[in-house]
Design a protein around this motif. Structure first.
Motif, short mmCIF file in Angstrom:
data_model
loop_
_atom_site.label_atom_id
_atom_site.label_comp_id
_atom_site.label_asym_id
_atom_site.label_seq_id
_atom_site.Cartn_x
_atom_site.Cartn_y
_atom_site.Cartn_z
N ILE A 1 0.84 -1.20 0.00
CA ILE A 1 0.00 0.00 0.00
C ILE A 1 0.88 1.26 0.00
CG2 ILE A 1 -1.71 1.31 1.34
CD1 ILE A 1 -2.79 -1.29 0.01
N ALA A 2 1.88 1.29 0.88
CA ALA A 2 2.73 2.48 1.00
C ALA A 2 3.53 2.71 -0.28
CB ALA A 2 3.68 2.34 2.19
N HIS A 3 3.91 1.64 -0.94
CA HIS A 3 4.71 1.75 -2.17
C HIS A 3 3.87 2.34 -3.31
CE1 HIS A 3 8.18 1.02 -4.59
NE2 HIS A 3 7.57 0.19 -5.39
N ALA A 4 2.57 2.04 -3.31
CA ALA A 4 1.62 2.65 -4.27
C ALA A 4 2.02 2.45 -5.72
CB ALA A 4 1.43 4.14 -3.96
N ASP A 5 2.43 1.24 -6.04
CA ASP A 5 2.67 0.90 -7.44
C ASP A 5 1.33 0.84 -8.16
OD1 ASP A 5 3.17 -0.52 -9.87
OD2 ASP A 5 4.98 -1.37 -8.99
N PRO A 6 1.17 1.58 -9.28
CA PRO A 6 -0.12 1.55 -9.98
C PRO A 6 -0.49 0.15 -10.49
CG PRO A 6 1.42 3.07 -11.04
CD PRO A 6 2.15 2.45 -9.92
N SER A 7 0.47 -0.77 -10.49
CA SER A 7 0.19 -2.14 -10.92
C SER A 7 -0.07 -3.09 -9.76
CB SER A 7 1.36 -2.69 -11.73
OG SER A 7 1.55 -1.91 -12.88
N ALA A 8 -0.05 -2.59 -8.53
CA ALA A 8 -0.21 -3.49 -7.38
C ALA A 8 -1.68 -3.86 -7.20
CB ALA A 8 0.33 -2.82 -6.11
N GLU A 9 -1.92 -5.14 -7.07
CA GLU A 9 -3.29 -5.62 -6.89
C GLU A 9 -3.93 -5.03 -5.64
OE1 GLU A 9 -0.82 -7.54 -7.85
OE2 GLU A 9 -1.51 -8.61 -9.63
N LEU A 10 -3.18 -5.01 -4.52
CA LEU A 10 -3.79 -4.60 -3.25
C LEU A 10 -4.19 -3.13 -3.26
CD1 LEU A 10 -1.61 -6.61 -0.70
CD2 LEU A 10 -3.92 -7.12 -1.54
N VAL A 11 -3.53 -2.34 -4.08
CA VAL A 11 -3.88 -0.93 -4.19
C VAL A 11 -5.28 -0.79 -4.79
CG1 VAL A 11 -3.28 1.20 -5.41
CG2 VAL A 11 -1.49 -0.12 -4.28
N ALA A 12 -5.51 -1.43 -5.94
CA ALA A 12 -6.82 -1.35 -6.59
C ALA A 12 -7.91 -2.00 -5.74
CB ALA A 12 -6.76 -2.02 -7.97
N VAL A 13 -7.55 -3.16 -5.16
CA VAL A 13 -8.52 -3.90 -4.35
C VAL A 13 -8.95 -3.09 -3.12
CG1 VAL A 13 -8.60 -5.88 -2.77
CG2 VAL A 13 -7.96 -6.23 -5.17
N SER A 14 -8.01 -2.39 -2.51
CA SER A 14 -8.33 -1.59 -1.32
C SER A 14 -9.33 -0.49 -1.66
CB SER A 14 -7.07 -0.96 -0.72
OG SER A 14 -6.22 -1.96 -0.25
N VAL A 15 -9.14 0.12 -2.82
CA VAL A 15 -10.07 1.17 -3.23
C VAL A 15 -11.44 0.55 -3.52
CG1 VAL A 15 -10.55 2.96 -4.95
CG2 VAL A 15 -8.21 2.62 -4.13
N ALA A 16 -11.46 -0.57 -4.23
CA ALA A 16 -12.73 -1.20 -4.60
C ALA A 16 -13.52 -1.64 -3.36
CB ALA A 16 -12.48 -2.40 -5.52
N LEU A 17 -12.80 -2.04 -2.31
CA LEU A 17 -13.48 -2.52 -1.10
C LEU A 17 -13.82 -1.40 -0.12
CD1 LEU A 17 -11.49 -5.79 -0.28
CD2 LEU A 17 -13.85 -5.63 -1.12
N GLY A 18 -13.48 -0.16 -0.46
CA GLY A 18 -13.74 0.94 0.46
C GLY A 18 -12.88 0.85 1.72
N GLY A 19 -11.62 0.40 1.55
CA GLY A 19 -10.71 0.27 2.69
C GLY A 19 -10.29 1.62 3.26
#
Ligand SMILES: Cc1cc2nc3c(=O)[nH]c(=O)nc-3n(C[C@H](O)[C@H](O)[C@H](O)COP(=O)(O)OP(=O)(O)OC[C@H]3O[C@@H](n4cnc5c(N)ncnc54)[C@H](O)[C@@H]3O)c2cc1C
Ligand code: FES
Ligand code: FES
Lengths: 158, 291
Positions: free
Chosen positions: B117-135
């Protein structure tokens, strides 16, 4: 040079004490400080898998960890697996199934397979290919490696 | 290709780590799993003078249920722990499905949730998933704590709200509402490689099978996670028929993204993948929501 850090690390059941710079990668520490050159280094950015060792039983890239971070931990390298006249079952299977050509990738693949076969005693072809997909081999085309893994799994079950 | 020299600190509590970060400011970087930071240092693209190793801070490693049916993850929880955790499978199946797509087993042994999350790679799965889940993320520094929604946390390529003296300490995910389906689809050369394009979709139905809430978030098509607002608008309040889902996917490809070309894929190919993957993801999410 930054300050030296006092390190105590267990590799293949032997404890070593060394004073090292924090920037020394675990891969280089194993090879240069401990003369355990079985762990290979290909890319130093986590892609090729040649440097795979076990860290407290888990497979890791030793090029993506600083040796100081292994202070107090257990590392297992290919040297701890078997010896030339007493090969580990997986090594024996690689020999028998011709899973080795130049051998550069082999230590990393073997260390990846140790925990994999422990957790998956009877893997199918797809699972095997998935398991070794983080280890690049430029020689074999992977076919005989997959055969060797099947043979190893079979030997370990019987 | 060896990392430059740095001073190494190995704190065992968050407070200690925060005081080191406060002391060293911009010169210091936290070291989590090291699976992104160490390659960057090996290439000498980053030369932090001080590393604050978080690996011995046990209070940052946990997966816990919260009372509302959601869950909380400590920043130093490793990918391979998340990958095998039954609570994640039950309460955040989208995260569960993402894990095997993140790098290889050897990298998942070390890589952490918070690091990704902290690295914020635009290709990281957890970044997109966190936004989609309203994390939501909890950030702490010596001067206090604040919280940020995933949808506001990511500012661009490798850029987030985090200040140099701040640590990401926790990610929280709310319970998924009833009648909610999810899907994560991506195209990558090998399953664990960084995706050429990926899409995370979360779709909630009302009692008449109409789309109540849809979140579609892309990875690898922009400077950060890209939310498909136009496509979601196409679906709002409507029954997601195959035609409508196709229309939403086309809208996403036309209006929601502005992908670039690189050695991995052309912009046109990325646009094509967005269209195909969005439709497939919506169909699967809809099937799951109906169950
Ligand atoms: C070959 C390879 C393939 C990969 N493939 C994928 C993939 O397909 N998908 C994917 O998502 N990832 C992939 N990764 C990246 C991997 O998931 C990393 O683990 C992750 O991006 C970073 O997590 P880390 O814990 O290793 O963080 P680190 O590398 O330790 O840190 C990354 C950055 O975040 C900062 N940081 C870390 N933790 C915190 C914190 N708690 N608070 C504040 N700042 C912090 C660090 O200072 C650093 O700047 C791959 C990595 C490699 C080497
Ligand atoms: S040398 Fe470590 S992965 Fe290539
Ligand atoms: S045997 Fe030569 S790289 Fe695999």
């Amino acid at each position: 040079m930054s300050d030296l850090y006092q390190l105590s690390i267990t590799v293949n059941d032997t404890e070593y004490q060394r004073a090292i710079e924090p920037r020394i990668l675990l891969s280089d520490f194993l090879r240069h400080d401990l003369d355990l050159t079985g762990t290979h280094v290909g890319c130093e950015h986590g892609v090729c898998g040649a440097c795979t060792v076990l860290f407290d039983g888990h497979p890791i890239r030793s090029c993506l960890m600083f040796a100081v971070q292994a202070d107090g931990h257990h590392i297992q390298t290919v040297e701890g697996l078997g010896s030339p006249d007493n090969l580990h079952v997986i090594q024996k299977a690689f020999w028998d199934a011709h899973g080795v050509q130049c051998g550069f990738c082999t230590p990393g693949i073997l260390m990846t397979l140790v925990p994999f076969l422990e957790n998956n005693p009877d893997p199918d072809e797809a699972a095997i290919r998935q398991a070794i997909s983080g280890n690049l081999c430029r020689c074999t085309g992977y076919q005989n490696i997959a055969e060797a893994v099947k043979l190893a799994a079979e030997s370990m079950r019987t | 290709m060896k990392p430059p020299p740095f001073e190494y600190y190995n704190p065992t509590t968050v407070d200690e780590a925060l005081s080191l970060l406060a002391e060293h400011g911009y010169d210091a970087k936290p070291l989590a799993g090291g699976q992104s930071l160490i390659p960057i240092m090996n290439f000498r693209l980053a030369q932090p003078a001080v590393l604050v190793d978080l690996n011995n801070i046990s209070e940052l490693s946990y997966i816990q249920p919260d009372e509302g049916g959601g869950l909380r993850l400590g920043a130093m929880t490793r990918h391979h722990q998340v990958e095998h955790d039954p609570l994640i499978a039950e309460r955040a199946p989208l995260i569960f499905e993402a894990m095997p797509m993140i790098a290889t087993s050897q990298i998942r042994s070390r890589g952490t949730f918070g690091g990704s999350i902290a690295h914020a790679d635009p290709s990281a799965e957890l970044v997109a998933v966190s936004v989609a889940l309203g994390g939501r993320f909890r950030l702490r520094s010596q001067s206090g704590e604040r919280e940020a929604a995933a949808s506001e946390f990511f500012l661009g390529m490798f850029a987030t709200l985090l200040e140099p003296q701040e640590l990401l300490v926790e990610a929280t995910f709310p319970a998924m509402p009833a009648r909610t389906g999810w899907a994560l689809m991506e195209v990558a050369r090998r399953p664990h490689d960084f995706a050429l394009v990926g899409v995370a979709a979360v779709l909630s139905l009302d009692d008449q099978d109409r789309c109540q809430d849809t979140r579609i978030v892309f990875l690898s098509v922009g400077d950060g996670p890209v939310t498909a607002h136009h496509a979601a608008e196409v679906l709002r309040g409507q029954a997601p028929t195959p035609e409508l889902m196709r229309a939403a996917a086309e809208t996403a490809a036309a209006d929601d993204i502005d992908p670039s070309s690189d050695i991995h894929a052309s912009a046109a190919y990325r646009r094509h993948l967005v269209k195909v993957l969005t439709r497939q993801a919506l169909e699967l999410a809809f099937e799951r929501a109906k169950l």
